[in-house]
Design an enzyme around this catalytic site. Structure first.
Site, PDB file in Angstrom:
ATOM      1  N   CYS A   1       0.811  -1.226   0.000  1.00  0.00           N
ATOM      2  CA  CYS A   1       0.000   0.000   0.000  1.00  0.00           C
ATOM      3  C   CYS A   1       0.841   1.271   0.000  1.00  0.00           C
ATOM      4  O   CYS A   1       0.325   2.356  -0.242  1.00  0.00           O
ATOM      5  CB  CYS A   1      -0.968  -0.003   1.174  1.00  0.00           C
TER       6      CYS A   1
ATOM      7  N   CYS B   1       0.508   2.379   6.231  1.00  0.00           N
ATOM      8  CA  CYS B   1       0.777   1.013   6.672  1.00  0.00           C
ATOM      9  C   CYS B   1       0.665   0.113   5.452  1.00  0.00           C
ATOM     10  O   CYS B   1      -0.032   0.451   4.504  1.00  0.00           O
ATOM     11  CB  CYS B   1      -0.232   0.582   7.731  1.00  0.00           C
TER      12      CYS B   1
ATOM     13  N   HIS C   1      -9.207   3.316  -1.876  1.00  0.00           N
ATOM     14  CA  HIS C   1      -7.804   2.934  -1.728  1.00  0.00           C
ATOM     15  C   HIS C   1      -7.364   2.012  -2.862  1.00  0.00           C
ATOM     16  O   HIS C   1      -7.283   0.803  -2.692  1.00  0.00           O
ATOM     17  CB  HIS C   1      -7.640   2.270  -0.354  1.00  0.00           C
TER      18      HIS C   1
HETATM   19  C1  LIG Z   1     -15.009  -4.543   3.787  1.00  0.00           C
HETATM   20  C2  LIG Z   1     -15.366  -5.144   2.450  1.00  0.00           C
HETATM   21  C3  LIG Z   1     -15.333  -6.681   2.506  1.00  0.00           C
HETATM   22  C4  LIG Z   1     -16.760  -4.667   2.091  1.00  0.00           C
HETATM   23  O1  LIG Z   1     -17.068  -5.032   0.785  1.00  0.00           O
HETATM   24  P1  LIG Z   1     -18.560  -4.963   0.225  1.00  0.00           P
HETATM   25  O2  LIG Z   1     -19.420  -5.892   0.988  1.00  0.00           O
HETATM   26  O3  LIG Z   1     -18.450  -5.109  -1.251  1.00  0.00           O
HETATM   27  O4  LIG Z   1     -18.966  -3.474   0.597  1.00  0.00           O
HETATM   28  P2  LIG Z   1     -20.189  -2.640   0.105  1.00  0.00           P
HETATM   29  O5  LIG Z   1     -19.687  -1.356  -0.418  1.00  0.00           O
HETATM   30  O6  LIG Z   1     -21.082  -3.445  -0.794  1.00  0.00           O
HETATM   31  O7  LIG Z   1     -20.917  -2.312   1.459  1.00  0.00           O
HETATM   32  C5  LIG Z   1     -21.734  -3.275   2.128  1.00  0.00           C
HETATM   33  C6  LIG Z   1     -22.961  -2.552   2.631  1.00  0.00           C
HETATM   34  O8  LIG Z   1     -22.548  -1.536   3.539  1.00  0.00           O
HETATM   35  C7  LIG Z   1     -23.105  -0.306   3.157  1.00  0.00           C
HETATM   36  N1  LIG Z   1     -22.164   0.771   3.495  1.00  0.00           N
HETATM   37  C8  LIG Z   1     -20.841   0.806   3.224  1.00  0.00           C
HETATM   38  N2  LIG Z   1     -20.323   1.951   3.670  1.00  0.00           N
HETATM   39  C9  LIG Z   1     -21.314   2.637   4.254  1.00  0.00           C
HETATM   40  C10 LIG Z   1     -21.390   3.885   4.904  1.00  0.00           C
HETATM   41  N3  LIG Z   1     -20.313   4.671   5.042  1.00  0.00           N
HETATM   42  N4  LIG Z   1     -22.577   4.297   5.388  1.00  0.00           N
HETATM   43  C11 LIG Z   1     -23.660   3.519   5.250  1.00  0.00           C
HETATM   44  N5  LIG Z   1     -23.657   2.325   4.626  1.00  0.00           N
HETATM   45  C12 LIG Z   1     -22.497   1.895   4.152  1.00  0.00           C
HETATM   46  C13 LIG Z   1     -23.316  -0.428   1.663  1.00  0.00           C
HETATM   47  O9  LIG Z   1     -24.308   0.444   1.212  1.00  0.00           O
HETATM   48  C14 LIG Z   1     -23.729  -1.849   1.520  1.00  0.00           C
HETATM   49  O10 LIG Z   1     -25.106  -1.949   1.833  1.00  0.00           O
HETATM   50  P3  LIG Z   1     -26.065  -2.930   0.994  1.00  0.00           P
HETATM   51  O11 LIG Z   1     -25.517  -4.302   1.251  1.00  0.00           O
HETATM   52  O12 LIG Z   1     -27.379  -2.656   1.595  1.00  0.00           O
HETATM   53  O13 LIG Z   1     -25.911  -2.497  -0.415  1.00  0.00           O
HETATM   54  C15 LIG Z   1     -14.358  -4.693   1.354  1.00  0.00           C
HETATM   55  O14 LIG Z   1     -14.500  -3.321   1.112  1.00  0.00           O
HETATM   56  C16 LIG Z   1     -12.940  -4.983   1.757  1.00  0.00           C
HETATM   57  O15 LIG Z   1     -12.483  -6.113   1.612  1.00  0.00           O
HETATM   58  N6  LIG Z   1     -12.221  -3.973   2.273  1.00  0.00           N
HETATM   59  C17 LIG Z   1     -10.906  -4.133   2.838  1.00  0.00           C
HETATM   60  C18 LIG Z   1      -9.898  -3.913   1.790  1.00  0.00           C
HETATM   61  C19 LIG Z   1      -8.538  -4.190   2.342  1.00  0.00           C
HETATM   62  O16 LIG Z   1      -8.257  -5.192   2.966  1.00  0.00           O
HETATM   63  N7  LIG Z   1      -7.672  -3.286   2.087  1.00  0.00           N
HETATM   64  C20 LIG Z   1      -6.333  -3.432   2.510  1.00  0.00           C
HETATM   65  C21 LIG Z   1      -5.999  -2.286   3.321  1.00  0.00           C
HETATM   66  S1  LIG Z   1      -4.268  -2.120   3.430  1.00  0.00           S
END
Ligand SMILES: CC(C)(COP(=O)(O)OP(=O)(O)OC[C@H]1O[C@@H](n2cnc3c(N)ncnc32)[C@H](O)[C@@H]1OP(=O)(O)O)[C@@H](O)C(=O)NCCC(=O)NCCS
Length: 435
Positions: free
Chosen positions: A97, A421, A391
């Site tokens: 990252c 990180c 990201h």
């Molecule tokens: C966390 C994760 C699994 C979520 O993926 P996802 O399920 O596709 O996420 P979505 O955007 O579809 O959100 C799921 C739900 O939460 C809701 N939501 C997400 N953010 C929201 C917010 N800020 N406020 C309100 N609702 C929110 C969405 O609307 C969605 O609702 P729905 O199911 O009714 O449509 C994915 O983003 C992920 O793997 N992130 C981590 C990435 C990572 O590891 N990065 C490395 C960092 S170094």
């Protein structure tokens, strides 16, 4: 890297321009663009907007965290897909990252050494176009099939395959040494550091609120290009599509934990989302910028990379890297007008901040008498962070550098600290300065 004081005159590395694509949720606007396509879009647009003659560039350093198997060297590809002369040498850098922090410091080092005068750096990521791997059995069978001489041999190979062999393996955001995903590792950090769900949701809310306000105020208009959306090219992506200006603490509280469904605190709302996008910067020697009459956005003053054991707190790297970068800059946290901390997860941000302020952490982990200190919330991630903006792994560092330097300019501030990180329990910290 040496301290600015010990540099030969004019060899300070200046960031003179930057640009990014909108950052969009994976599988949406950029689903038909590869990481190379996104990178090439931003590189071409940035070079054109810079007004610099392409012949002024001598190098490109670019990165991609999840590599495209058909692109062996994305750095060089950025030259070959742009109006830069074919004689511009290039390399690819990766530091998970922190990749485009790495591409920037690589270029800064080369500039300070006098090996380069004008580099184009950055990173690009397409989660939508991430490679999907065949199972080992299927891959082997395909190789054997290509060598088979008779129909009988072919049938034998095909009949040896089982249905499960056809299940593809998507790239996992898993730490090879621990087998845990980033999200699971962040869950462990939340537990270890006593980070509550509500505190995490507050970080997420603030990230969205500030990112939305920055867009509303037009702060990002100059740094985000527009992208025509294939295949029809009738629609134009002009803004990040993850930022929610209407998010509330109540809505965030409703979301179910994803990585530890039973006891967990990390949700889609307080994690950075899977994102497509690209970002690029132009880095120049101070003397070249002056000779071309360009006023730099700012300078790379110092940096540090650090690491800890991935079985410990995977995303705590910034707490180890930041003190070293600040020492190298001969500055303290209190000298920073802005701090930009990459938000992989709100739990990671809060864990890092806790370590920054902890005397115990300073003594035991860093061998220092005093902690770095607390960061004034009014100076931290002031225009939102990766939770709201998204990201695209390799693009995030360049996004942060550009966003921070432009805000530093608005505030007439002088110094900023950036931290990221990264996988492998790495941490990056960069100190930027204006004039
Ligand atoms: C966390 C994760 C699994 C979520 O993926 P996802 O399920 O596709 O996420 P979505 O955007 O579809 O959100 C799921 C739900 O939460 C809701 N939501 C997400 N953010 C929201 C917010 N800020 N406020 C309100 N609702 C929110 C969405 O609307 C969605 O609702 P729905 O199911 O009714 O449509 C994915 O983003 C992920 O793997 N992130 C981590 C990435 C990572 O590891 N990065 C490395 C960092 S170094």
């Amino acid at each position: 890297m040496g301290m600015n004081g010990s540099l030969p005159p004019g060899r300070r590395a200046a960031v003179v321009a930057g640009l990014r694509t909108p950052f969009v949720k994976a599988g949406t606007d950029f689903k038909d663009l590869s990481a190379v396509d996104l990178g090439a879009l931003v590189v071409n647009e940035l070079v054109a907007r810079s007004g610099l003659a392409p012949k002024e560039f001598d190098s490109v350093v670019f990165g991609q965290v999840i590599p495209s198997p058909t692109v062996t060297l994305i750095g060089r590809e950025m030259v070959l897909r742009s109006q830069l002369p074919r004689s511009v040498q290039a390399h690819t850098a990766s530091r998970a990252c922190a990749t485009s922090i790495q591409t920037t410091t690589d270029a800064a080092d080369q500039i300070q050494l006098g090996h380069s005068d004008c580099a184009l750096v950055g990173g690009t990521e397409s989660i939508s176009d991430a490679p999907i791997f065949a199972s080992h059995a299927l891959a082997q069978a395909l190789v054997e099939l290509s060598r088979a001489r008779s129909l009988g041999d072919r049938l034998k190979i095909i009949s040896s395959l089982r249905p499960k062999d056809f299940t593809p393996n998507p790239p996992a955001l898993k730490e090879p040494t621990t087998g845990l995903t980033m999200g699971e590792s962040a869950e462990l950090m939340a537990q270890k550091n006593g980070i509550s769900r509500e505190a995490q949701d507050r970080v997420a809310l603030e990230s969205h609120r500030r990112a939305a306000a920055a867009w509303e105020a037009g702060k990002f208009d100059q740094e985000v290009m527009h992208v025509a959306v294939p295949p029809a090219y009738e629609r134009i992506a002009t803004r990040d599509n993850i930022v929610r200006k209407d998010t509330t603490l109540e809505a965030l509280a409703q979301l179910k934990p994803v990585f530890d469904k039973r006891y967990g605190t990390i949700t889609a709302g307080n994690a950075s989302p899977l994102t497509d996008g690209a970002a690029a910067l132009i880095v120049m020697s101070e003397e070249k910028a002056r000779s071309l009459g360009i006023r730099p956005l700012g300078f790379v003053k110092a940096y540090a990379y650090a690491a800890l054991d991935p079985r410990d707190q995977l995303l705590q790297g910034p707490a180890y890297a930041a003190p070293v970068a600040l020492d190298r800059a001969r500055l303290g946290l209190k000298d920073m007008d802005l701090v930009d901390m990459h938000e992989a997860f709100a739990a990671q941000v809060l864990s890092n901040l806790k370590a920054f302020a902890s005397k115990d952490f300073a003594e035991k982990e860093l061998g220092r008498k005093e902690p770095l200190g607390e960061i004034d919330p009014a100076r931290l991630n002031v225009n939102g962070g990766s939770i709201a903006l998204g990201h695209p792994f390799a693009a995030t560092g360049a996004r942060m550098i550009l966003q921070t330097l432009r805000e530093l300019e608005r505030r007439k501030g002088q110094h900023a600290l950036l931290t990221v990180c990264a996988a492998g329990a790495l941490g990056a910290a960069l100190v930027l300065e204006r004039e």
